[in-house]
Design an enzyme around this catalytic site. Structure first.
Site, PDB file in Angstrom:
ATOM      1  N   ASP A  25       0.823  -1.219   0.000  1.00  0.00           N
ATOM      2  CA  ASP A  25       0.000   0.000   0.000  1.00  0.00           C
ATOM      3  C   ASP A  25       0.855   1.266   0.000  1.00  0.00           C
ATOM      4  OD1 ASP A  25       0.899   0.304   2.621  1.00  0.00           O
ATOM      5  OD2 ASP A  25      -1.077   0.226   3.546  1.00  0.00           O
ATOM      6  N   ASP A  26       2.176   1.123   0.113  1.00  0.00           N
ATOM      7  CA  ASP A  26       3.066   2.289   0.171  1.00  0.00           C
ATOM      8  C   ASP A  26       3.559   2.742  -1.195  1.00  0.00           C
ATOM      9  OD1 ASP A  26       3.122   2.691   3.025  1.00  0.00           O
ATOM     10  OD2 ASP A  26       4.267   0.844   3.159  1.00  0.00           O
ATOM     11  N   SER A  57      -1.935   4.103   2.099  1.00  0.00           N
ATOM     12  CA  SER A  57      -2.074   3.571   3.454  1.00  0.00           C
ATOM     13  C   SER A  57      -3.446   3.899   4.037  1.00  0.00           C
ATOM     14  CB  SER A  57      -0.984   4.147   4.363  1.00  0.00           C
ATOM     15  OG  SER A  57       0.279   3.663   3.982  1.00  0.00           O
ATOM     16  N   ASN A 132       4.921  -3.389   4.882  1.00  0.00           N
ATOM     17  CA  ASN A 132       4.414  -2.052   5.136  1.00  0.00           C
ATOM     18  C   ASN A 132       5.429  -1.215   5.902  1.00  0.00           C
ATOM     19  OD1 ASN A 132       2.064  -0.177   5.136  1.00  0.00           O
ATOM     20  ND2 ASN A 132       2.319  -0.335   7.352  1.00  0.00           N
ATOM     21  N   SER A 165       4.294  -6.427   7.761  1.00  0.00           N
ATOM     22  CA  SER A 165       4.338  -5.043   8.233  1.00  0.00           C
ATOM     23  C   SER A 165       5.572  -4.879   9.109  1.00  0.00           C
ATOM     24  CB  SER A 165       3.079  -4.695   9.026  1.00  0.00           C
ATOM     25  OG  SER A 165       1.915  -4.952   8.251  1.00  0.00           O
TER      26      SER A 165
END
Length: 322
Positions: A25-26, A57, A132, A165
């Protein structure tokens, strides 16, 4: 249109390497995802990277598709020019793609549109999301994190998937990535490669799925490496519940406006499922251990809890039928 295929079994091929769809998501331009791409390739896997064009994010499992080409200010870290198509390929590496959608939509675009071109008629063996930039601990983050959102939508589609993450939360471009083994992005990437290797261990020969249908993993890596007291965090099995926090609201006595603080609430930490003796992932990854939680996308309550409630409601339900 590229030909699609259904993930009927998602079996691992006989070859040592896996067909891996890598997302996050980054953004496709983050240091973490590029370091992870390198680490998985070095382990002999065939890796397709499909990441969001920009930082996404906190989008959870929201499914938003693009309706325009790339707009101002362009792709993350200047990686895509304004006006470029809504998805595209790196000019120097044909395995690297961006897609201008939310993480869940990006994962599905990779599954349905790009992976068939990359892997042909062979299936995706595993979807890896992350690492993440920052941890995603507890059930609250399970629904909020875009990293995990890309993971559980993949699990829902029938693919084994793992969310990673990392406590090292600096938002970095891949152009800052070094060859130093102590680079936090490289350390996180090594954890990913090690976990993927462990998950795949012994599966090739038996033609089994990497993970059961409807099940995924969420791995939370602690803050470690240079500047921390943690250098080699071991893996530990955990539950998403146990020490997890949610928001509570109070009124600031000075400003008069509401503020939120963390609350270790009983509801979010109810031990309904999972291995009861495992510790919670939140306190585990706050130390020097990597928390490995196994989750299911089946939100139904266990039968032992559901049956008594059904019995209590049965008279009212039967009455409503007349």
């Amino acid at each position: 249109m590229w030909k699609s295929f259904a993930p009927l079994l998602a079996l691992v091929s006989c070859a040592a390497g896996l067909n891996i769809l890598l997302t996050n998501d980054d953004s496709w331009a983050s240091a973490n995802i590029r370091a992870t791409y390198n680490a998985l390739k070095a382990d002999g896997h065939d890796v397709l990277l499909v990441g969001p064009a920009v930082q996404q994010s906190g989008r959870g499992g929201t499914f938003v598709l693009p309706t325009t080409n790339i707009t101002e200010p362009g792709g993350e870290f200047g990686s895509i020019p304004v006006g470029a198509p809504y998805f595209g390929q790196d000019s120097e590496n044909g395995d690297l793609f961006y897609f201008n959608g939310t993480p869940a939509a990006t994962a599905v675009f990779g599954i349905d549109i790009i992976a068939p071109k990359k892997f042909g008629s062979t299936p995706i063996d595993l979807v890896v999301s992350g690492p993440n930039e920052g941890q995603n601990n507890g059930p609250f983050l399970f629904t909020l994190s875009g990293t995990i959102g890309a993971t559980y939508v993949s699990v829902e589609r029938g693919y084994p998937a793992i969310a990673f993450s990392a406590g090292n939360s600096t938002h970095r471009s891949f152009t800052t990535l070094t060859d130093d083994a102590s680079d936090p992005a490289n350390i996180a990437a090594k954890v990913v490669a090690d976990v993927v290797r462990a998950v795949a261990n012994g599966v090739n020969a038996t033609k089994q799925r990497l993970l059961p249908l409807g099940v995924g993993l969420s791995v939370n890596i602690p803050t470690f490496g240079p500047g921390s007291n943690c250098t080699a965090p071991p893996l530990r099995f955990t539950r998403m519940t146990g020490g997890a926090v949610v928001d509570q609201i109070s009124i600031n006595s000075t400003s008069g406006f509401p503020i939120s603080t963390n609350l270790e609430a009983s509801g979010v930490n109810a031990n309904v499922n999972g291995v009861r003796e495992d510790p919670g992932e939140t306190p585990t990854s706050a130390g020097c251990e990597t928390a490995v939680s196994i989750f299911s996308v089946d939100y139904d309550a266990p039968e032992r809890l559901a049956r008594p409630i059904q019995q209590r409601l049965s008279l009212a339900i039967e009455a409503s039928e007349f």
